[in-house]
Design a protein around this motif. Structure first.
Motif, PDB file in Angstrom:
ATOM      1  N   VAL A  61       0.780  -1.017  -0.056  1.00 39.54           N
ATOM      2  CA  VAL A  61       0.085   0.072   0.232  1.00 39.54           C
ATOM      3  C   VAL A  61       0.960   1.219   0.063  1.00 39.54           C
ATOM      4  O   VAL A  61       2.040   1.221   0.735  1.00 39.54           O
ATOM      5  CB  VAL A  61      -1.084   0.029   1.301  1.00 39.54           C
ATOM      6  CG1 VAL A  61      -1.857   1.287   1.211  1.00 39.54           C
ATOM      7  CG2 VAL A  61      -1.893  -1.213   1.256  1.00 39.54           C
ATOM      8  N   ASP A  62       0.694   2.293  -0.872  1.00 40.15           N
ATOM      9  CA  ASP A  62       1.328   3.401  -1.130  1.00 40.15           C
ATOM     10  C   ASP A  62       0.478   4.477  -0.704  1.00 40.15           C
ATOM     11  O   ASP A  62      -0.827   4.555  -0.872  1.00 40.15           O
ATOM     12  CB  ASP A  62       1.754   3.769  -2.200  1.00 40.15           C
ATOM     13  CG  ASP A  62       2.690   2.635  -3.012  1.00 40.15           C
ATOM     14  OD1 ASP A  62       3.463   2.104  -2.048  1.00 40.15           O
ATOM     15  OD2 ASP A  62       2.577   2.277  -4.219  1.00 40.15           O
ATOM     16  N   ILE A  63       1.197   5.277   0.184  1.00 38.15           N
ATOM     17  CA  ILE A  63       0.340   6.487   0.764  1.00 38.15           C
ATOM     18  C   ILE A  63       0.848   7.804   0.375  1.00 38.15           C
ATOM     19  O   ILE A  63       2.025   7.865   0.357  1.00 38.15           O
ATOM     20  CB  ILE A  63       0.200   6.371   2.414  1.00 38.15           C
ATOM     21  CG1 ILE A  63      -0.756   5.287   2.741  1.00 38.15           C
ATOM     22  CG2 ILE A  63      -0.390   7.546   2.926  1.00 38.15           C
ATOM     23  CD1 ILE A  63      -0.998   5.252   4.282  1.00 38.15           C
ATOM     24  N   ALA A  64       0.056   8.828   0.380  1.00 41.82           N
ATOM     25  CA  ALA A  64       0.343  10.009  -0.281  1.00 41.82           C
ATOM     26  C   ALA A  64      -0.444  11.064   0.485  1.00 41.82           C
ATOM     27  O   ALA A  64      -1.656  11.030   0.545  1.00 41.82           O
ATOM     28  CB  ALA A  64       0.291  10.460  -1.639  1.00 41.82           C
ATOM     29  N   ILE A  65       0.094  12.326   1.361  1.00 40.97           N
ATOM     30  CA  ILE A  65      -0.626  13.084   2.003  1.00 40.97           C
ATOM     31  C   ILE A  65      -0.278  14.442   1.269  1.00 40.97           C
ATOM     32  O   ILE A  65       0.688  14.809   1.507  1.00 40.97           O
ATOM     33  CB  ILE A  65      -0.188  13.059   3.443  1.00 40.97           C
ATOM     34  CG1 ILE A  65      -0.370  11.644   4.054  1.00 40.97           C
ATOM     35  CG2 ILE A  65      -1.161  14.149   4.231  1.00 40.97           C
ATOM     36  CD1 ILE A  65       0.167  11.564   5.423  1.00 40.97           C
ATOM     37  N   VAL A  66      -1.408  15.118   0.939  1.00 40.92           N
ATOM     38  CA  VAL A  66      -1.110  16.031  -0.078  1.00 40.92           C
ATOM     39  C   VAL A  66      -2.309  17.191   0.226  1.00 40.92           C
ATOM     40  O   VAL A  66      -3.342  17.029   0.092  1.00 40.92           O
ATOM     41  CB  VAL A  66      -1.009  16.073  -1.545  1.00 40.92           C
ATOM     42  CG1 VAL A  66      -0.625  17.489  -2.240  1.00 40.92           C
ATOM     43  CG2 VAL A  66       0.191  15.009  -1.908  1.00 40.92           C
ATOM     44  N   ASN A  67      -1.872  18.466   0.866  1.00 40.92           N
ATOM     45  CA  ASN A  67      -2.993  19.607   0.928  1.00 40.92           C
ATOM     46  C   ASN A  67      -4.239  18.994   1.805  1.00 40.92           C
ATOM     47  O   ASN A  67      -5.274  19.236   1.503  1.00 40.92           O
ATOM     48  CB  ASN A  67      -3.463  20.062  -0.287  1.00 40.92           C
ATOM     49  CG  ASN A  67      -2.197  20.904  -1.100  1.00 40.92           C
ATOM     50  OD1 ASN A  67      -1.370  21.104  -0.314  1.00 40.92           O
ATOM     51  ND2 ASN A  67      -2.413  20.892  -2.082  1.00 40.92           N
ATOM     52  N   GLY A  68      -3.856  18.135   2.919  1.00 39.88           N
ATOM     53  CA  GLY A  68      -5.268  17.667   3.830  1.00 39.88           C
ATOM     54  C   GLY A  68      -5.855  16.576   2.975  1.00 39.88           C
ATOM     55  O   GLY A  68      -6.914  16.361   3.558  1.00 39.88           O
TER      56      GLY A  68
END
Length: 177
Positions: free
Chosen positions: A15-22
């Protein structure tokens, strides 16, 4: 203090996670899901874990802390394993069949109930009296199962209708002469 929110959420393998601008985006073998993080909550990624913390000490932040953590856990589980709900149909002549993108139910009405299968949901009928609903979004899977169950909920006298597989129907005694 939240008892649920203070524990980090482990990121499953693949699983890949990205957190961008909320906005948190998770990609896994079952697809991609997005979650908008509330403004009162801060989400960070640390060494294979997702940590959720409230920004302030306000009531709203404390209320959303555990909820956000639970939603993120469901999101990560959904893209890696998915969710399944099973329904059982009881009644003479009651049956279900899947044809293409529609579920056809015969539930004792004068007409067949035709239910279009939503995007992102998979419905299988291994037997005419068993329905399996699966998908990556827990809320959507539960909502579809509830709508299908609502077409003919189980009644307490003969037990006829559509019920969840793990549900028990409390039976009532019928009329006495």
């Amino acid at each position: 203090m939240s008892r649920v929110g203070k524990y980090p959420v482990a990121i499953p393998q693949g699983v890949d996670i990205a957190i961008v601008n909320g906005e948190l985006t998770a990609k896994g073998k079952l697809g991609t899901l997005k979650y908008s993080v509330p403004e009162d909550i801060e989400v960070t990624k640390d060494a294979g874990q997702v940590v959720v913390k409230p920004v302030g000490e306000g009531k709203q932040a404390r209320a959303l802390w555990g909820t956000t953590r639970a939603n993120l856990r469901n999101l990560l589980q959904g893209v890696s394993q998915g969710f399944v709900r099973n329904l059982d149909i009881t009644g003479v002549g009651y049956r279900a069949a899947v044809a293409g993108k529609t579920l056809t139910l015969q539930l004792g009405y004068s007409h067949d109930v035709v239910f279009p299968i939503p995007e992102g949901i998979t419905i299988k009928c291994d037997k005419p009296t068993a329905i399996t609903i699966s998908g990556s979004d827990k809320q959507k899977v539960g909502q579809v199962a509830a709508v299908i169950r609502g077409f003919r909920p189980p009644e307490p006298y003969k037990g006829k209708g559509i019920k969840y597989a793990e549900e028990t129907v409390r039976r009532k005694e019928g009329k006495k002469k």
